[in-house]
Design a protein around this motif. Sequence first.
Motif, PDB file in Angstrom:
ATOM      1  N   ALA A 181      18.461 104.914  51.365  1.00 23.35           N
ATOM      2  CA  ALA A 181      17.879 103.811  50.888  1.00 23.35           C
ATOM      3  C   ALA A 181      17.541 103.190  50.569  1.00 23.35           C
ATOM      4  O   ALA A 181      17.432 101.663  50.042  1.00 23.35           O
ATOM      5  CB  ALA A 181      16.467 104.770  51.464  1.00 23.35           C
ATOM      6  N   GLU A 182      17.622 104.143  48.888  1.00 23.63           N
ATOM      7  CA  GLU A 182      17.182 102.523  47.727  1.00 23.63           C
ATOM      8  C   GLU A 182      18.801 101.781  46.951  1.00 23.63           C
ATOM      9  O   GLU A 182      18.416 101.282  46.323  1.00 23.63           O
ATOM     10  CB  GLU A 182      17.636 104.003  46.106  1.00 23.63           C
ATOM     11  N   PHE A 204      27.946 108.037  54.850  1.00 25.69           N
ATOM     12  CA  PHE A 204      28.932 109.374  54.656  1.00 25.69           C
ATOM     13  C   PHE A 204      28.440 108.344  52.801  1.00 25.69           C
ATOM     14  O   PHE A 204      28.826 108.598  52.005  1.00 25.69           O
ATOM     15  CB  PHE A 204      29.057 110.342  55.171  1.00 25.69           C
ATOM     16  N   LEU A 205      29.533 107.097  53.545  1.00 26.52           N
ATOM     17  CA  LEU A 205      29.987 106.358  52.105  1.00 26.52           C
ATOM     18  C   LEU A 205      29.503 105.612  51.615  1.00 26.52           C
ATOM     19  O   LEU A 205      29.033 105.165  50.100  1.00 26.52           O
ATOM     20  CB  LEU A 205      30.783 105.363  52.201  1.00 26.52           C
ATOM     21  N   SER A 206      27.330 105.380  51.822  1.00 29.67           N
ATOM     22  CA  SER A 206      26.779 104.270  51.338  1.00 29.67           C
ATOM     23  C   SER A 206      26.480 104.751  50.374  1.00 29.67           C
ATOM     24  O   SER A 206      25.677 103.833  49.097  1.00 29.67           O
ATOM     25  CB  SER A 206      25.085 104.630  52.495  1.00 29.67           C
ATOM     26  N   ALA A 207      26.822 105.544  49.686  1.00 36.85           N
ATOM     27  CA  ALA A 207      26.421 105.650  48.197  1.00 36.85           C
ATOM     28  C   ALA A 207      26.888 104.872  47.357  1.00 36.85           C
ATOM     29  O   ALA A 207      27.318 104.898  45.729  1.00 36.85           O
ATOM     30  CB  ALA A 207      26.389 107.069  48.079  1.00 36.85           C
ATOM     31  N   LYS A 208      28.184 104.982  47.633  1.00 36.04           N
ATOM     32  CA  LYS A 208      29.424 104.182  47.217  1.00 36.04           C
ATOM     33  C   LYS A 208      29.436 102.895  46.806  1.00 36.04           C
ATOM     34  O   LYS A 208      29.340 102.072  45.910  1.00 36.04           O
ATOM     35  CB  LYS A 208      30.827 104.268  48.050  1.00 36.04           C
ATOM     36  N   ALA A 209      28.237 102.455  47.554  1.00 40.22           N
ATOM     37  CA  ALA A 209      28.281 101.339  47.400  1.00 40.22           C
ATOM     38  C   ALA A 209      26.707 100.145  46.418  1.00 40.22           C
ATOM     39  O   ALA A 209      26.147 101.412  46.484  1.00 40.22           O
ATOM     40  CB  ALA A 209      27.258 100.364  48.980  1.00 40.22           C
ATOM     41  N   ASP A 210      27.281  99.821  45.277  1.00 40.80           N
ATOM     42  CA  ASP A 210      26.030  99.304  44.726  1.00 40.80           C
ATOM     43  C   ASP A 210      24.964  98.600  45.158  1.00 40.80           C
ATOM     44  O   ASP A 210      23.364  99.040  44.673  1.00 40.80           O
ATOM     45  CB  ASP A 210      26.793  98.220  43.751  1.00 40.80           C
TER      46      ASP A 210
END
Length: 367
Positions: free
Chosen positions: A171-172, A145-151
Amino acid sequence: MSKHSKRLLHVIPSLGVGGAERCLHRFILGQECDTENIAIVTLLPDVENFISKELKDLGINVISLNLRSIWLFPVSIFRLAWIVYQFKPTIIQSWMHYADMVATLALLISGRKKNTKLIWGVRCSSLDFLQYGWKLLFTVKVCSFLSAKADVIVANSEAGKSAHIKLGYLAERFQVVHNGIDVDKFIPLAPELRNQFRANLLIAEDAFIVVMAARFDPQKDYQTFLKVARRLPECVFVVAGAGTEKLPEIPNVIKIGVFDDMPTLFGSADCVLSTSAYGEGFPNVVAEAMACGVPAVSTNVGDVRLIISDSGYVVNVSDCNGIVDAILNIKFENYYDKEKRAKNSRRRIVENFSLEKMISKLNDIHL
């Protein structure tokens, strides 16, 4: 921003002797920035070993959140948020699931998300969550859920990247950076040192030694290892790793527990064995032994096929017959073929998985 102005905060579960910890250790030793601009936060209580000692001796601040219970997780997150607020890192690099989750939540609470690059670390591939309980499953779900917060999400294997994308990670965000092996440290061992190591363990100079270096854990599939050892009484199996003293007593198995001098351990062997059943991303022990000119026999997990290529043998998980046959093939090779395999094993690591390559790729990500 110059490399000297970076302030780098590493967050990791502990500084125990494991693949991620040794990778962090090597990466920090290869940096050019001042140690006052580097800090390490461990989730678990502090440990005293060669990794922790060397990092502290360099002047690096190692801070323990002293997390002893799951109920202390909220307290640990707020403690880390305060550390982030005070240290003001330009980069936070977290290592493994629990650290990824805690680092992200702490960074959001600290109010410094816009000023800090967040780099996660994925160190494994597919996991059997039934073996590790609900806490790990919960953590992975939160991380997805939080993976979008990682750069950036740095995976140390293509297998790990694929497995986590299937779990819902964005994925990106992924970049694959394989572990780097210090090929100046892990080198073929001089015959006299090899013989001395064997003598210390009361092993004959001409014995065929198979090294298994892995903690006692369901992931490592010691059940298959024991079957193999019993099938090959003519070989000597040297086992190193935390918890391996729990293994049953078998005449041709020597248990040495946690062992710091891995170049000597691998360099004294004729073959390295990995019987892992799941979860591996980039198994360091395989690559380190190969850098020492020692061929590998491994089950097909993570990126092991990419690491070994045609220098050793890759067999199916739990394939006792396949492992036995592979070990015997190496044991009974003639001198010329043994020398050729040893050189190919080392060359494979030097050309593809050196420490310099890993540091260069991680530094590019830090820019």
